[in-house]
Write a protein that holds these residues in place. Structure first.
Motif, PDB file in Angstrom:
ATOM      1  N   CYS A 261      33.647 -54.740  11.224  1.00  0.00           N
ATOM      2  CA  CYS A 261      32.549 -55.221  10.374  1.00  0.00           C
ATOM      3  C   CYS A 261      32.976 -55.313   8.905  1.00  0.00           C
ATOM      4  N   GLY A 265      32.543 -58.862   7.116  1.00  0.00           N
ATOM      5  CA  GLY A 265      31.635 -58.892   5.971  1.00  0.00           C
ATOM      6  C   GLY A 265      32.080 -59.827   4.862  1.00  0.00           C
ATOM      7  N   LEU A 274      25.684 -57.193   3.390  1.00  0.00           N
ATOM      8  CA  LEU A 274      25.250 -56.173   4.353  1.00  0.00           C
ATOM      9  C   LEU A 274      24.301 -56.757   5.397  1.00  0.00           C
ATOM     10  N   LYS A 275      23.300 -57.478   4.907  1.00  0.00           N
ATOM     11  CA  LYS A 275      22.275 -58.045   5.803  1.00  0.00           C
ATOM     12  C   LYS A 275      22.872 -59.084   6.750  1.00  0.00           C
ATOM     13  N   THR A 277      26.067 -59.549   7.594  1.00  0.00           N
ATOM     14  CA  THR A 277      27.061 -58.966   8.515  1.00  0.00           C
ATOM     15  C   THR A 277      26.360 -58.319   9.690  1.00  0.00           C
ATOM     16  N   GLU A 278      25.321 -57.573   9.391  1.00  0.00           N
ATOM     17  CA  GLU A 278      24.547 -56.916  10.458  1.00  0.00           C
ATOM     18  C   GLU A 278      23.966 -57.959  11.411  1.00  0.00           C
ATOM     19  N   GLN A 279      23.430 -59.052  10.856  1.00  0.00           N
ATOM     20  CA  GLN A 279      22.872 -60.129  11.688  1.00  0.00           C
ATOM     21  C   GLN A 279      23.938 -60.753  12.576  1.00  0.00           C
ATOM     22  N   MET A 281      26.921 -59.488  13.568  1.00  0.00           N
ATOM     23  CA  MET A 281      27.428 -58.568  14.588  1.00  0.00           C
ATOM     24  C   MET A 281      26.417 -58.375  15.722  1.00  0.00           C
ATOM     25  N   MET A 282      25.130 -58.311  15.345  1.00  0.00           N
ATOM     26  CA  MET A 282      24.088 -58.090  16.347  1.00  0.00           C
ATOM     27  C   MET A 282      23.940 -59.308  17.266  1.00  0.00           C
ATOM     28  N   ASP A 287      30.346 -54.677  18.856  1.00  0.00           N
ATOM     29  CA  ASP A 287      30.261 -53.326  18.307  1.00  0.00           C
ATOM     30  C   ASP A 287      30.957 -53.300  16.943  1.00  0.00           C
ATOM     31  N   PRO A 288      30.223 -53.039  15.865  1.00  0.00           N
ATOM     32  CA  PRO A 288      30.826 -53.093  14.523  1.00  0.00           C
ATOM     33  C   PRO A 288      31.877 -52.022  14.281  1.00  0.00           C
TER      34      PRO A 288
END
Length: 356
Positions: A261, A265, A274-275, A277-279, A281-282, A287-288
């Motif tokens: 991640c 990123g 942050l937002k 990257t999370e989106q 990966m999800m 798995d980050p």
């Protein structure tokens, strides 16, 4: 005694040995061009055998130098052999080989990185991409300095179906430093798994054929040499444009020892990193906390597909350049290399860790 019903195989007439050619034309390998001559004709024959059946084939040899591999190719009785050689010192020796095989050899004094391969072979050899590979082969003992940029260029050509792959799924048999050969063929989780592994394997079937010890070359390089064979796949494993795949893969491997991640990123501006990257990966179901070398081809396919969707939604996203942002942030000069920037950032990370 001749075998009835079998045509005699083509053999070159008696010629000076490669060592004699080197002496005759006062050829010396130039260190700045990372040149290393392979003089053992048993080894050059072995390299050429990895290319497959070359009788009546059309072959392009990259950087033939004094002509060791060239002789092995000609002895297979090819239809045509195109030699692309950048170093003018080797041309007279190659012309001797051309005269010994009348009508078979065409010599181009030029740089393979800029040579227009779309015009290298007769149009009638062209095959549909879904068909068997065309009767065209690329063979070369590449200087180390050009091998990685050249294979990246050709992988992009595979993706776009142009250059040497205008004719179909042209096969390549090339030499690389042993470590680069291991990267090209490294499996998920392997210590040599890298950007090169993903870019090559998502577009080609890649086989590490055998390793030539460094002492077989003159002058002897500090490393051994791998012979690698490539056959383009009918369908790439990642169904996205080359530049997009390259950007995602390059970002993922930017911080090889950290969680994936971290590298993913840098696809996004700092303000929304942050937002987003999370989106990503999800939605890609990755798995980050995996390291970049632990990511499978299907992981990268998912990441590229979701990133493409995000770029379609935000047209400015693909043009975002992390390196440029880093330069401006740290006021680095424009000629600062990518590795220098990353090393500086890695050092900062280590310093913070030590302070904690």
């Amino acid at each position: 005694m001749a075998v009835p019903g079998k045509a005699a195989a083509f053999r070159l007439p008696p010629l000076p040995t490669i060592r004699e050619i080197i002496k005759l034309f006062r050829l010396r390998a130039q260190k700045q061009l990372s040149q290393n001559f392979l003089l053992d004709l048993q080894l050059t024959d072995k390299i050429v055998r990895q290319a497959g059946e070359l009788t009546n084939a059309h072959v392009c040899e990259v950087g033939p130098g004094p002509g060791g591999i060239t002789r092995s190719i000609l002895n297979t009785d090819v239809a045509q052999l195109l030699l692309v050689e950048k170093d003018a010192r080797f041309i007279p020796g190659l012309q001797m080989l051309s005269e010994a095989a009348p009508g078979k050899v065409r010599i181009v004094h030029g740089d393979i990185l800029t040579y227009k391969m779309e015009k290298a072979f007769p149009k009638y050899l062209k095959k549909k991409w879904e068909d068997e590979p065309p009767n065209i082969h690329i063979v070369g003992n590449l200087p180390f300095s050009v091998s990685t940029p050249l294979i990246i260029k050709w992988l992009e050509n595979v993706s776009n179906r142009d250059g040497p792959f205008f004719y179909g799924r042209t096969q390549m048999t090339l030499t690389f430093q042993k470590e680069v050969g291991e990267r090209l063929t490294a499996k998920t989780g392997g210590k040599q798994r890298s950007r090169l592994s993903i870019m090559a394997q998502h577009l080609c079937s890649v086989e590490n054929c055998f390793v030539i010890p460094g002492q077989a070359f003159v002058p002897q390089p500090e490393v051994d040499v791998a012979v690698v064979h490539f056959t383009p796949l009918v369908q790439p494993k990642i169904q996205q444009p080359f530049k997009l795949v390259e950007k995602v893969v390059q970002s993922a491997f930017q911080f090889r020892r950290k969680y994936c991640c971290r590298g993913i990123g840098i696809l996004f501006p700092e303000s929304e990193r942050l937002k987003k990257t999370e989106q990503l990966m999800m939605e890609a179901d990755v798995d980050p906390t995996l390291r970049p070398f632990q990511l499978s081809m299907s992981h990268f396919s998912n990441l590229c597909n979701v990133y493409r969707k995000m770029c379609d939604e935000d047209p400015n996203l693909f043009t975002y350049n992390y390196r440029e942002e880093l330069r401006q942030k740290k006021r680095l000069p424009k000629n600062t290399s990518h590795s220098e920037e990353i090393e500086e950032e890695e050092e900062e990370d280590e310093d913070k860790k030590n302070q904690l």
